[in-house]
Design an enzyme around this catalytic site. Sequence first.
Site, PDB file in Angstrom:
ATOM      1  N   PHE A 178       0.870  -1.184   0.000  1.00 15.44           N
ATOM      2  CA  PHE A 178       0.000   0.000   0.000  1.00 15.44           C
ATOM      3  C   PHE A 178       0.906   1.233   0.000  1.00 15.44           C
ATOM      4  CE2 PHE A 178      -2.663  -3.246   2.043  1.00 15.44           C
ATOM      5  CZ  PHE A 178      -3.824  -3.138   1.294  1.00 15.44           C
ATOM      6  N   LEU A 190       3.142  -4.653   8.172  1.00 12.07           N
ATOM      7  CA  LEU A 190       2.133  -5.008   9.181  1.00 12.07           C
ATOM      8  C   LEU A 190       1.685  -6.431   8.883  1.00 12.07           C
ATOM      9  CD1 LEU A 190      -0.137  -1.829   9.324  1.00 12.07           C
ATOM     10  CD2 LEU A 190       1.568  -2.530  10.998  1.00 12.07           C
ATOM     11  N   TYR A 200      -7.707 -10.613  11.112  1.00 10.30           N
ATOM     12  CA  TYR A 200      -7.853 -12.062  11.333  1.00 10.30           C
ATOM     13  C   TYR A 200      -8.165 -12.327  12.798  1.00 10.30           C
ATOM     14  CZ  TYR A 200      -5.701 -12.537   6.749  1.00 10.30           C
ATOM     15  OH  TYR A 200      -5.426 -12.451   5.407  1.00 10.30           O
ATOM     16  N   PHE A 260       2.797   1.406   3.897  1.00 11.79           N
ATOM     17  CA  PHE A 260       3.074   0.108   4.516  1.00 11.79           C
ATOM     18  C   PHE A 260       2.734  -1.036   3.567  1.00 11.79           C
ATOM     19  CE2 PHE A 260      -1.441   0.282   5.416  1.00 11.79           C
ATOM     20  CZ  PHE A 260      -1.840  -1.048   5.418  1.00 11.79           C
ATOM     21  N   GLU A 317       1.266  -5.087   3.739  1.00 11.62           N
ATOM     22  CA  GLU A 317       0.657  -6.112   4.599  1.00 11.62           C
ATOM     23  C   GLU A 317       1.244  -7.476   4.231  1.00 11.62           C
ATOM     24  OE1 GLU A 317      -3.429  -6.919   3.754  1.00 11.62           O
ATOM     25  OE2 GLU A 317      -3.599  -8.375   5.388  1.00 11.62           O
ATOM     26  N   ILE A 318       1.754  -8.166   5.239  1.00 13.82           N
ATOM     27  CA  ILE A 318       2.201  -9.539   5.000  1.00 13.82           C
ATOM     28  C   ILE A 318       1.002 -10.446   5.250  1.00 13.82           C
ATOM     29  CG2 ILE A 318       3.677 -11.394   5.877  1.00 13.82           C
ATOM     30  CD1 ILE A 318       5.835  -9.313   6.285  1.00 13.82           C
ATOM     31  N   VAL A 319       0.613 -11.162   4.230  1.00 14.61           N
ATOM     32  CA  VAL A 319      -0.638 -11.907   4.329  1.00 14.61           C
ATOM     33  C   VAL A 319      -0.385 -13.363   4.750  1.00 14.61           C
ATOM     34  CG1 VAL A 319      -2.741 -12.505   3.074  1.00 14.61           C
ATOM     35  CG2 VAL A 319      -1.526 -10.431   2.482  1.00 14.61           C
ATOM     36  N   ILE A 338      -5.938  -3.142   5.844  1.00 13.53           N
ATOM     37  CA  ILE A 338      -5.400  -4.454   6.152  1.00 13.53           C
ATOM     38  C   ILE A 338      -6.529  -5.401   6.569  1.00 13.53           C
ATOM     39  CG2 ILE A 338      -4.861  -3.687   8.524  1.00 13.53           C
ATOM     40  CD1 ILE A 338      -2.481  -5.561   8.468  1.00 13.53           C
ATOM     41  N   CYS A 360       2.833 -16.325   5.342  1.00 10.45           N
ATOM     42  CA  CYS A 360       4.280 -16.559   5.380  1.00 10.45           C
ATOM     43  C   CYS A 360       4.474 -18.009   5.816  1.00 10.45           C
ATOM     44  CB  CYS A 360       4.875 -15.588   6.396  1.00 10.45           C
ATOM     45  SG  CYS A 360       6.520 -16.006   6.908  1.00 10.45           S
TER      46      CYS A 360
HETATM   47  N1  ACO Z   1       7.623 -19.924  17.093  1.00 10.75           N
HETATM   48  C1  ACO Z   1       8.735 -19.430  17.640  1.00 10.75           C
HETATM   49  N2  ACO Z   1       9.897 -19.342  16.983  1.00 10.75           N
HETATM   50  C2  ACO Z   1       9.941 -19.808  15.727  1.00 10.75           C
HETATM   51  C3  ACO Z   1       8.819 -20.371  15.097  1.00 10.75           C
HETATM   52  C4  ACO Z   1       7.620 -20.418  15.837  1.00 10.75           C
HETATM   53  N3  ACO Z   1       6.528 -20.919  15.333  1.00 10.75           N
HETATM   54  N4  ACO Z   1       9.203 -20.745  13.852  1.00 10.75           N
HETATM   55  C5  ACO Z   1      10.489 -20.442  13.731  1.00 10.75           C
HETATM   56  N5  ACO Z   1      10.902 -19.900  14.847  1.00 10.75           N
HETATM   57  C6  ACO Z   1      12.233 -19.390  15.143  1.00 10.75           C
HETATM   58  C7  ACO Z   1      13.335 -20.367  14.817  1.00 10.75           C
HETATM   59  O1  ACO Z   1      13.584 -21.256  15.878  1.00 10.75           O
HETATM   60  C8  ACO Z   1      14.487 -19.420  14.581  1.00 10.75           C
HETATM   61  O2  ACO Z   1      14.984 -18.962  15.797  1.00 10.75           O
HETATM   62  P1  ACO Z   1      16.550 -18.938  16.106  1.00 10.75           P
HETATM   63  O3  ACO Z   1      17.151 -18.101  15.026  1.00 10.75           O
HETATM   64  O4  ACO Z   1      16.663 -18.302  17.444  1.00 10.75           O
HETATM   65  O5  ACO Z   1      16.999 -20.353  16.052  1.00 10.75           O
HETATM   66  C9  ACO Z   1      13.809 -18.243  13.922  1.00 10.75           C
HETATM   67  O6  ACO Z   1      12.448 -18.275  14.313  1.00 10.75           O
HETATM   68  C10 ACO Z   1      13.882 -18.252  12.429  1.00 10.75           C
HETATM   69  O7  ACO Z   1      13.967 -19.550  11.930  1.00 10.75           O
HETATM   70  P2  ACO Z   1      14.054 -19.861  10.405  1.00 10.75           P
HETATM   71  O8  ACO Z   1      14.676 -21.185  10.230  1.00 10.75           O
HETATM   72  O9  ACO Z   1      14.661 -18.718   9.699  1.00 10.75           O
HETATM   73  O10 ACO Z   1      12.538 -19.887  10.007  1.00 10.75           O
HETATM   74  P3  ACO Z   1      11.736 -21.043   9.236  1.00 10.75           P
HETATM   75  O11 ACO Z   1      12.412 -21.330   7.963  1.00 10.75           O
HETATM   76  O12 ACO Z   1      11.481 -22.168  10.132  1.00 10.75           O
HETATM   77  O13 ACO Z   1      10.398 -20.275   8.914  1.00 10.75           O
HETATM   78  C11 ACO Z   1       8.129 -19.997   9.631  1.00 10.75           C
HETATM   79  C12 ACO Z   1       9.602 -19.751   9.927  1.00 10.75           C
HETATM   80  C13 ACO Z   1       7.795 -19.311   8.311  1.00 10.75           C
HETATM   81  C14 ACO Z   1       7.279 -19.369  10.706  1.00 10.75           C
HETATM   82  C15 ACO Z   1       7.918 -21.523   9.506  1.00 10.75           C
HETATM   83  O14 ACO Z   1       8.263 -22.082  10.732  1.00 10.75           O
HETATM   84  C16 ACO Z   1       6.529 -21.930   9.154  1.00 10.75           C
HETATM   85  O15 ACO Z   1       6.203 -22.048   7.982  1.00 10.75           O
HETATM   86  N6  ACO Z   1       5.656 -22.159  10.116  1.00 10.75           N
HETATM   87  C17 ACO Z   1       4.329 -22.630   9.872  1.00 10.75           C
HETATM   88  C18 ACO Z   1       3.488 -21.584   9.228  1.00 10.75           C
HETATM   89  C19 ACO Z   1       3.324 -20.352  10.083  1.00 10.75           C
HETATM   90  O16 ACO Z   1       3.121 -20.418  11.270  1.00 10.75           O
HETATM   91  N7  ACO Z   1       3.396 -19.164   9.424  1.00 10.75           N
HETATM   92  C20 ACO Z   1       3.201 -17.897  10.034  1.00 10.75           C
HETATM   93  C21 ACO Z   1       1.754 -17.635  10.182  1.00 10.75           C
HETATM   94  S1  ACO Z   1       1.367 -15.973  10.417  1.00 10.75           S
HETATM   95  C22 ACO Z   1       1.286 -15.307   8.900  1.00 10.75           C
HETATM   96  O17 ACO Z   1       1.504 -15.954   7.952  1.00 10.75           O
HETATM   97  C23 ACO Z   1       1.060 -13.824   8.726  1.00 10.75           C
END
Ligand code: ACO
Length: 766
Positions: A497, A540, A574, A502, A504-506, A571, A508
């Site tokens: 936007f 955001l 949820y 900003f 919006e991350i939808v 935004i 991830c």
């Molecule tokens: N809770 C807490 N910490 C986390 C989580 C979690 N769910 N997932 C990863 N981390 C931490 C890791 O331990 C790491 O910490 P460190 O650097 O201190 O060891 C750090 O975050 C980053 O780790 P990466 O290896 O870079 O991240 P990864 O490749 O695992 O991707 C992600 C992170 C995208 C959240 C992945 O775990 C995932 O796909 N999770 C399931 C889907 C999800 O929950 N997505 C987010 C939903 S919210 C949204 O999309 C807006």
Amino acid sequence: MEGSVPAVGSARIAVKKAQLRSSPRPKKLEKLGVYSSCKAEGACKCNGWKSPNPPPTPPRTDQQSNAVNLQDPCRSCSHTLGDHVTHLENVSEDEMNRLLGIVLDVEYLYTCVHKEEDADTKQVYFSLFKLLRKSILQMGKPMLEAHDNPPFERPSIEQGVNSFVQYKFSHLPSKERQTIVELAKMFLNQINYWQLETPSQRRQRGPNEDAAGYKANYTRWLCYCNVPQFCDSLPRYETTQIFGCTLLRSVFTVMRKQLLEQARQEKDKLPPEKRTLILTHFPKFLSMLEEEVYSHSSPIWSQELLLGSTGLQIPIHTVISASPVARPLYYSPSPIQVEIASCGSVSPARKMVSLLEMSTVGEKRKPSEPLPHEDAKRQRVVGDIPQELINEVMATMADPAAIPETNLLSAHSARDEAARLEERRGVIEFHVIGNSLNQKPNKSILMWLVGLQNVFSHQLPRMPKEYITRLVFDPKHKTLSLIKDGRVIGGICFRMFPSQGFTEIVFCAVTSNEQVKGYGTHLMNHLKEYHIKHDILNFLTYADEYAIGYFKKQGFSKDIKVPKAKYVGYIKDYEGATLMGCELNPSIPYTEFSVIIKKQKEIIKKLMERKQVQIRKVYPGLSCFKEGVRQIPIESIPGIRETGWKPMGKGQGKELKDPDQLYSTLKTILQHVKSHQNAWPFMEPVKKTEAPGYYQVIRFPMDLKTMSERLKSRYYATRKLFMADMQRIFTNCREYNPPESEYYKCANLLEKFFYTKLKDAGLLEK
Ligand code: ACO
């Protein structure tokens, strides 16, 4: 790349010097004895101690590893080494180190004299060699002949080019003018890296009018610009700052031809954003400049244009400051073995630097390149680490062997390190992709979009699949996708936007078997850089319960910086998720951030090691605790003061722990300072038009307005940060202005007032 070779060469000499400085005193005496006349009674004529076991020719500085002692006789006069170094008995360590620096330069020049084939150049090397030898013998400073001091012509090349930019382009809108300034910088940097042809090469090319004049300039260039890049015991100047249109005229035609040729050759390697600049604008710029360079009536070389400040002065910063650089010597316990003799193959003269590199000079410096001595003139603020010391340490780090390859599984490696390496090796790729209604996306993009839809659906089971599909394929949304082996393994779907400032991350997600390998972090870092490029500095997102930890680690917080009015209604909301935001700092290269931090840590570690070598003392452990003592004052621990630790006392003060209390105290002090009658010169950033060349002299400007903004954004997390900025204002002012000026006096008075206020607030002890 050709241009980096000399940088490595000079870095090697710096390393070698650092090693020698940290060697024990007998070793230093031995080295200096070789260049010191015999003081034995009976008027011995010997002008340097010669080892009974002669070193090879040319000498290698790492030779003579067999320990010699002061009683060893000289091969030439038979008097002892001790007889040659009696004059060094009471000489300070600093002076010894300075002399040793000259010794290494002498040895380097010796190899140059031997290897150089051109007679004129050889002669200059030999004169400099003799000059440096003499200064070791007489323990003086190497001074080149006083009747021929720089600058050799006014206006300088830099001033001329600056005037050219004003004269021809001041009417342009600022963005285009900026492009011209960029070209001018590139051109000036090229000259500073340019290797002048020898007078005989020039003669061979054809008859030229002023052969004697060229030879004189060539000699000056070798002595003041070129050789000092390697032999830092000689004062160093920048070509563009001490020479004028005469030298420029003698090189311009050849230089222009070579630059254009090089641009053509490098065409395919140029990054897309530099292509037009280098392939289209640069040739035009050079043609226009050529006209002015060779025209005898061009105003760009007149003093009037130079002095008549039209308010359009465009400061052009060259890579290195022109001031002669007096570099203090420092200890270095560097463990790296680099043979100075190996630099002998590298002529001290620099070769043409790749345009590819030059086009980025001034923006980004190669990590391996030692930093220029740009701030030698700058008065240092308490707490600054001397630039020369950092350069020395960086020089030791330029050798890959100096930093052990990090074990990727080590607890110390950054989370994204493995991912970054994989990207460099081409194992993974990042692409921002999206659907489009105007243009049919190609097949692989459509496949990736389907892949993303799958990853998101699996990893976000609570999101309806149709909803994910709709957004991933919606043309207003884009997805940064992570591809491994041609397959999508993760991504971040977002909507920008720009009008609201900003994104919006939808969604991830990273596919389950690839999680916690650093991909999530690297994805986010790429997304940050993508947004900095597109001028959007806020993210955001609604993070679901399980992802809050991940987002926090990526710099997100629940404290949202974007005003509510900007995002409400834009935004998507949820249920059960937490709104989090992340503010980007455009000056951070996020994908390299952890590497930079690692390098900085390495520098600090090396600085600590050096300090430890200087102290060189191991105290026995404290035994008082065994005897029942429970607590002792810190300063009574043996050796603690030698580490640089100072007791809280004068000049120290209390750090306020409560951030709100610190904020309001600093706010009050800043208000007092701003209302002071002597604060007027410092209220706003210095305007370039009012202070010519200010930003060339002052590298770290600061003013009270900027401080207010920093305070407001809670930048001052400690009182020290606040004090350092304020101190910078006063130091800058005293550096730029003469002591009798009004500004200088204001700085002194305001500084006094500031410190009184700090004391009143309890931030500094009375
Ligand atoms: N809770 C807490 N910490 C986390 C989580 C979690 N769910 N997932 C990863 N981390 C931490 C890791 O331990 C790491 O910490 P460190 O650097 O201190 O060891 C750090 O975050 C980053 O780790 P990466 O290896 O870079 O991240 P990864 O490749 O695992 O991707 C992600 C992170 C995208 C959240 C992945 O775990 C995932 O796909 N999770 C399931 C889907 C999800 O929950 N997505 C987010 C939903 S919210 C949204 O999309 C807006």
